[in-house]
Design an enzyme around this catalytic site. Sequence first.
Site: not given
Ligand code: PLP
Length: 478
Positions: A122
């Site tokens: 993210k």
């Molecule tokens: C947020 C997250 C996900 C999921 O991603 P999405 O965009 O919500 O599908 C998977 N793995 C990790 C480590 C995350 O932080």
Amino acid sequence: MNYVSTRGGAFAVDGGRPARFLDILLEGLAPDGGLAMPDHYPRIDATTLEAWRYLSYGELAFEVIRPFATDIPLADLRGIVMKTYTAEVFGSHEITPLTSLAAYAPELRLLDLSSGPTLAFKDLAMQLLGNLFEYALARKGQPLNIVGATSGDTGSAAEYAMHGKKGVQVFMLSPRGRMSAFQTAQMFSLDDPHIHNLAIDGVFDDCQDIVKAVSADAAFKRDHAIGTVNSINWARVVAQVVYYFRGYFMATGSNDERVSFTVPSGNFGNICAGHIARMMGLPIDRLVCATNENDVLDEFFRTGVYRVRGAAETHATSSPSMDISKASNFERFVFDLVGRDADELKRLWQQIDRDGRFDLSQSPLFAQIQERYGFVSGQCSHAERIGTIRAVHDETGIVIDPHTAVAVKVARDFEMPRIPMVVLETAKPAKFNETIREALGREADMPPGFEDLLERPCTSTELPADVAAVKGYILAHV
Ligand SMILES: *Cc1c(COP(=O)(O)O)cnc(C)c1O
């Protein structure tokens, strides 16, 4: 580029002109409750794709984002993007290095998206968002109060991206006691009076519902300059499109080749960016949607039935950032699937509101999901995650985190000879050491700079899963 709502076609801003990138930067949600979507996808021709192969990450990001953000002067956009994607912030000039897992499975590659400040993918979008917000707010001379929901990784990525940005406060809701020790410490130890950690008595979906309710109160929102950074934020989705291009170039020698991606999915934000890259013309073969025991998305791709679950049906798993039972970005894909027919989309979402589900199993659209859009899916249990972490470590010496393990496990079911299968590594294992200890009998190494994390003093405010309580807290602090 103009933006439309998934629920009602064009959405206009003051004066009636169509919304553009800066108009929806702090939003994501259209006035009618739909999600912002570009009114078309820019198509990348073969010459352009060839030229992009040789760009640095920052230059590539500028090229990918620029057709979506035509209302930002090019020199400004370039400056924002280049200052975001640096080796200082992401640990290497490659930004998202690619590693072969051939010793484990011949076509598998690992695309490292988790070397940013909070060790989860993210950061790649959120760091850009922080700089975009600062730019947009300075132009308008306005403050911003961000209200967000997190199951762990979004919150810390947002807080570290907004930390120290002028005029920005963050109110971050998280499900109390459901994040890992690392995630909790990372968020709750951030010592900044403009960052508010609100520990909510509920699951992630409760937090997300509260944020939606706060955003739906137009007067409250306007009076207190409320914005969001949750995964429906369009700028985040666009920023994520970049690394699909980057991963493709790193996994191939020429643009005649195809690549598949496996994406550990929760809110469908990450893989939605893959869908957009594919719509722009990136030669993606399969987009593999991997879920944990919270298998709403896997069920849809296998059966055509999309059935959202309530909080009581949401499992708390060892891949907590994917413990989601209502995938907010999924609406963006379905909008494309129904041929961008907003009335049809509205009908489907009314069915969800009424029956908790919709069913495309008998629709001609169901076959298109795989044939035209390349989507397939699978799921992974806790035992399979443990087994996968162990096997990958045994064969390659690499320690993967439990979210990445979900993707690695599912990727194997769709591996095809001579088509690189790029698995997105969404977090570093040290964030989830409870599970790593179970799999390997020891913890993953703490990356440099994080050694004392668990000892840092923490503060948070506990609140019930109640919109009024959260609004009250915000009112007292804006
Ligand atoms: C947020 C997250 C996900 C999921 O991603 P999405 O965009 O919500 O599908 C998977 N793995 C990790 C480590 C995350 O932080």
